[in-house]
Design an enzyme around this catalytic site. Structure first.
Site: not given
Ligand code: ADP
Length: 320
Positions: A11, A126, A22, A172, A128, A103, A72, A130
């Site tokens: 996100g 993010t 930076a 979330r 969030d 995460d 994503r 979180d």
């Molecule tokens: P955020 O980084 O904001 O938590 P997402 O959960 O959508 O957002 O994760 C972003 C991207 O990170 C995903 O679209 C995917 O490409 C990668 N990703 C997420 N989880 C995993 C995982 N368990 N292993 C490898 N890549 C991951």
């Protein structure tokens, strides 16, 4: 370390551009070549990588979103897909990567380190908030201030019409946006996933306060705490008072980053380059007690709640 790439993933959050700026300017200051990857891991896999210069990040510090774009890429959990990303990095002669995201992004970074020995630094970006290892993430503060703006506007209209307002905010599974905006906005009720709540009791209190002459109430609902329409319907039925629902939605993801997010972005971006320059192990960067800290990705992606119960109690005491 001579060549580094930076990407934003997951996100988007206000302050991501300030953070890229930076990273770019600190790298160039250290005579390190810096590349931008478009659309997060999706672009990395496809080799969407371009060289960045100091002017690439001109006039960016105040802009929300991310000029590198984000996406994503669910297929990135597959090691063979990760291998394509590693091949793209090696085709450009890149020996270090900086990822800005949440995460999920850090899980992808951890896989690149564990499975292929790529050196990666993670910057928490993010709205969030979180990630438990860091007090704050880039974008959170700005998002909370946007929610505050919405609360102020809702107060005006709710007060005029004697209505109860239920405002759903993002986060979330984390209730921090609701908690901080709720306290700062003087909300009567803050509903978060971390703390169970009793709708019978809330309906009783709303009715009681109504009879006492307090005719408008503000409820802030974190998206992870329940379904907004079902909660509003239950409160309407049990209290007999109309509850108006607002979903603030994607508005809270945009906007110009505020001072706190720009300072965090500057400190984190600088630190990421310093770590790579000094050949540090892969780390996630964060902030604790206003000091920049680093932790291994294993620790950064652990789900340990850092929910501030004291602040939650304050919210309820002040809402009497
Ligand atoms: P955020 O980084 O904001 O938590 P997402 O959960 O959508 O957002 O994760 C972003 C991207 O990170 C995903 O679209 C995917 O490409 C990668 N990703 C997420 N989880 C995993 C995982 N368990 N292993 C490898 N890549 C991951």
């Amino acid at each position: 370390m001579q060549r580094i790439a930076v990407l934003t993933s997951g996100g988007d959050a206000p302050g991501m551009n300030a953070c890229i700026r930076a990273v770019v300017r600190t790298a160039l200051n250290n005579n390190i070549d810096i590349y931008g990857v478009e659309r997060g891991y999706a672009g990395l896999v496809k080799g969407e990588i371009t060289r960045l210069g100091t002017r690439s990040v001109s006039d960016m510090i105040h802009k929300g979103g991310t000029f590198l774009k984000t996406a994503r890429c669910p297929e990135f959990i597959d090691v063979e897909v990760q291998r394509q990303a590693v091949e793209a990095l090696s085709a450009f002669g890149i020996d270090g990567l900086i990822v800005i995201g949440g995460d999920g992004t850090f899980r992808g970074a951890k896989d690149l380190c564990d499975n292929f020995g790529i050196k990666v630094m993670g910057i928490p970006g993010t709205i969030d908030n979180d990630l438990s290892y860091t007090d704050f993430t880039v974008g959170f503060d700005t998002a909370v201030n946007s929610v505050l703006w919405a609360i102020n506007n809702l107060r005006d209209t709710m007060h005029s019409h004697d209505r109860v307002s239920l405002l759903e905010v993002m986060g979330r599974h984390c209730g921090d946006i609701a908690l901080y905006a709720g306290v700062a906005g003087g909300a009567e009720y803050v509903l978060v996933p971390e703390i169970p709540f009793d709708l019978d009791e809330i309906a009783r209190k709303i009715k009681k306060s109504y009879l006492r002459g307090k005719t408008s109430n503000m409820i802030i609902l974190a998206e992870g705490a329940g379904n907004r329409d079902e909660i509003a319907e239950t409160l309407r039925t049990k209290s007999g008072i109309n509850v108006k629902v607002t979903n603030f939605g994607y508005i809270q993801r945009g906007g110009s980053p505020n001072m706190n997010d720009r300072i965090l972005a500057a400190r984190f971006g600088y630190k990421a380059i310093e770590l790579l320059k000094n050949n540090s192990e892969s780390r996630a960067i964060g902030i604790k007690d206003n000091k920049v800290i680093t932790v291994p990705f294993d620790e950064a992606v652990k789900h340990v709640s850092k929910f501030d119960k004291e602040l939650y109690n304050i919210a309820h005491i002040l809402s009497l």
